[in-house]
Design a protein around this motif. Structure first.
Motif, short mmCIF file in Angstrom:
data_model
loop_
_atom_site.label_atom_id
_atom_site.label_comp_id
_atom_site.label_asym_id
_atom_site.label_seq_id
_atom_site.Cartn_x
_atom_site.Cartn_y
_atom_site.Cartn_z
N LEU A 236 56.29 -35.15 58.87
CA LEU A 236 57.39 -35.95 58.32
C LEU A 236 57.96 -35.38 57.02
CD1 LEU A 236 55.99 -39.53 58.99
CD2 LEU A 236 57.80 -38.35 60.24
N LEU A 237 57.11 -34.77 56.20
CA LEU A 237 57.56 -34.33 54.88
C LEU A 237 58.00 -32.87 54.82
CD1 LEU A 237 54.86 -36.07 52.66
CD2 LEU A 237 57.19 -36.83 53.12
N LEU A 238 57.30 -31.99 55.50
CA LEU A 238 57.55 -30.56 55.32
C LEU A 238 58.25 -29.89 56.48
CD1 LEU A 238 54.13 -29.54 53.76
CD2 LEU A 238 56.25 -30.13 52.58
N ILE A 239 58.00 -30.37 57.65
CA ILE A 239 58.49 -29.71 58.85
C ILE A 239 59.43 -30.66 59.58
CG2 ILE A 239 57.77 -28.60 61.02
CD1 ILE A 239 54.97 -28.34 59.75
N THR A 240 60.32 -30.11 60.35
CA THR A 240 61.17 -30.97 61.18
C THR A 240 60.26 -31.65 62.20
OG1 THR A 240 62.96 -29.38 60.94
CG2 THR A 240 63.17 -31.01 62.70
N PRO A 241 60.21 -32.98 62.16
CA PRO A 241 59.28 -33.66 63.06
C PRO A 241 59.63 -33.45 64.53
CG PRO A 241 60.46 -35.23 61.66
CD PRO A 241 60.96 -33.88 61.33
N THR A 242 58.61 -33.20 65.32
CA THR A 242 58.78 -33.09 66.76
C THR A 242 57.96 -34.19 67.41
OG1 THR A 242 56.96 -31.53 66.92
CG2 THR A 242 59.16 -30.60 66.69
N ALA A 243 58.51 -34.78 68.44
CA ALA A 243 57.88 -35.93 69.09
C ALA A 243 56.46 -35.65 69.57
CB ALA A 243 58.76 -36.44 70.23
N PRO A 244 56.18 -34.52 70.22
CA PRO A 244 54.81 -34.32 70.70
C PRO A 244 53.77 -34.32 69.58
CG PRO A 244 56.29 -32.77 71.77
CD PRO A 244 57.08 -33.46 70.70
N PHE A 245 54.12 -33.70 68.46
CA PHE A 245 53.15 -33.64 67.37
C PHE A 245 53.02 -34.98 66.65
CE2 PHE A 245 54.15 -29.06 67.79
CZ PHE A 245 52.86 -28.66 68.12
N LEU A 246 54.10 -35.73 66.57
CA LEU A 246 54.00 -37.08 65.99
C LEU A 246 53.18 -37.99 66.90
CD1 LEU A 246 57.56 -37.66 64.50
CD2 LEU A 246 55.42 -37.24 63.27
N ILE A 247 53.34 -37.83 68.20
CA ILE A 247 52.55 -38.61 69.16
C ILE A 247 51.08 -38.24 69.04
CG2 ILE A 247 52.09 -38.96 71.62
CD1 ILE A 247 55.16 -38.74 72.03
N LEU A 248 50.79 -36.96 68.89
CA LEU A 248 49.41 -36.52 68.71
C LEU A 248 48.81 -37.12 67.45
CD1 LEU A 248 47.04 -34.75 69.65
CD2 LEU A 248 48.05 -32.88 68.32
N SER A 249 49.57 -37.12 66.37
CA SER A 249 49.09 -37.72 65.12
C SER A 249 48.82 -39.21 65.29
CB SER A 249 50.11 -37.51 64.00
OG SER A 249 50.23 -36.16 63.69
N ALA A 250 49.76 -39.89 65.93
CA ALA A 250 49.59 -41.33 66.17
C ALA A 250 48.37 -41.58 67.05
CB ALA A 250 50.85 -41.92 66.80
N TRP A 251 48.16 -40.73 68.06
CA TRP A 251 47.00 -40.86 68.95
C TRP A 251 45.70 -40.75 68.15
CZ3 TRP A 251 46.16 -41.98 74.01
CH2 TRP A 251 44.94 -41.60 74.57
N LEU A 252 45.62 -39.75 67.29
CA LEU A 252 44.42 -39.56 66.47
C LEU A 252 44.16 -40.76 65.56
CD1 LEU A 252 44.77 -35.81 65.46
CD2 LEU A 252 43.05 -36.80 66.97
N ILE A 253 45.22 -41.28 64.98
CA ILE A 253 45.08 -42.39 64.04
C ILE A 253 44.69 -43.67 64.77
CG2 ILE A 253 46.32 -43.86 62.40
CD1 ILE A 253 48.00 -41.28 61.75
N ILE A 254 45.39 -44.00 65.84
CA ILE A 254 45.12 -45.25 66.57
C ILE A 254 43.72 -45.25 67.16
CG2 ILE A 254 45.79 -46.60 68.60
CD1 ILE A 254 48.73 -45.79 67.90
N LEU A 255 43.35 -44.16 67.84
CA LEU A 255 42.01 -44.11 68.41
C LEU A 255 40.94 -44.08 67.32
CD1 LEU A 255 42.30 -41.80 71.53
CD2 LEU A 255 42.08 -44.27 71.42
N GLY A 256 41.24 -43.45 66.19
CA GLY A 256 40.28 -43.45 65.09
C GLY A 256 40.04 -44.84 64.53
N LEU A 257 41.10 -45.62 64.41
CA LEU A 257 40.93 -46.99 63.91
C LEU A 257 40.20 -47.85 64.93
CD1 LEU A 257 44.40 -47.52 62.22
CD2 LEU A 257 42.19 -47.14 61.10
N TRP A 258 40.51 -47.66 66.20
CA TRP A 258 39.84 -48.42 67.26
C TRP A 258 38.35 -48.06 67.30
CZ3 TRP A 258 41.32 -47.86 73.12
CH2 TRP A 258 40.85 -48.96 73.83
N GLN A 259 38.05 -46.78 67.17
CA GLN A 259 36.67 -46.32 67.14
C GLN A 259 35.95 -46.89 65.93
OE1 GLN A 259 33.29 -44.30 65.90
NE2 GLN A 259 35.17 -44.08 64.77
#
Length: 151
Positions: free
Chosen positions: A39-62
């Protein structure tokens, strides 16, 4: 196997959930960092933002399951200390859990074998979430076009 030894073994297994939680916490923080960099340094791309969201959501669930596993590990350790008074302690534990709204009244008096299976089931859920958290980043790394150039 005596009941006190079974309780010690289950408590020891449940304490391994802490290691799973530490690995998941690292992956979750990596997801946060990777998402912020997108979000801050690179032009955001959907696949990488989805990957980040996946890591965060599953991490909180875990993390939720890790807290439950750690709580059970403490309870099993406590109950294993004095197996001679296990019946009295079980009733006291059930009453305390009910008073705190952590257990419905119809679940009181369950045998310890059922409780052990339940605790180990929580640990398996935690492990499955960790695997689900690890696989997508691993797939991205292995599918990356720069990987053949690295070695």
């Amino acid at each position: 196997m005596p009941v006190d030894m079974e309780l010690h073994v289950v408590a020891s297994l449940l304490r391994r959930g802490r290691t799973l939680d530490q690995l998941s916490t690292g992956l979750t923080l990596l997801g946060v960092l990777f998402g912020l960099l997108q979000l801050l340094l690179i032009t955001p791309t959907a696949p990488f933002l989805i990957l980040s969201a996946w890591l965060i959501i599953l991490g909180l669930w875990q993390k939720y399951w890790a807290l439950r596993v750690a709580f059970d590990a403490d309870l099993f350790t406590l109950m294993a200390r004095d197996a001679d008074a296990l019946s009295d302690r079980t009733q006291a534990l059930d009453q305390a859990l009910q008073n705190l709204d952590l257990q419905p009244a119809n679940r009181a008096g369950r045998p310890w074998t059922e409780r052990q299976r339940g605790g180990l089931k929580l640990l398996r859920k935690q492990a499955v979430l960790l695997v689900a958290q690890v696989l997508p980043p691993l797939a991205v790394i292995l599918a990356s076009p720069w990987l053949p150039l690295a070695g």
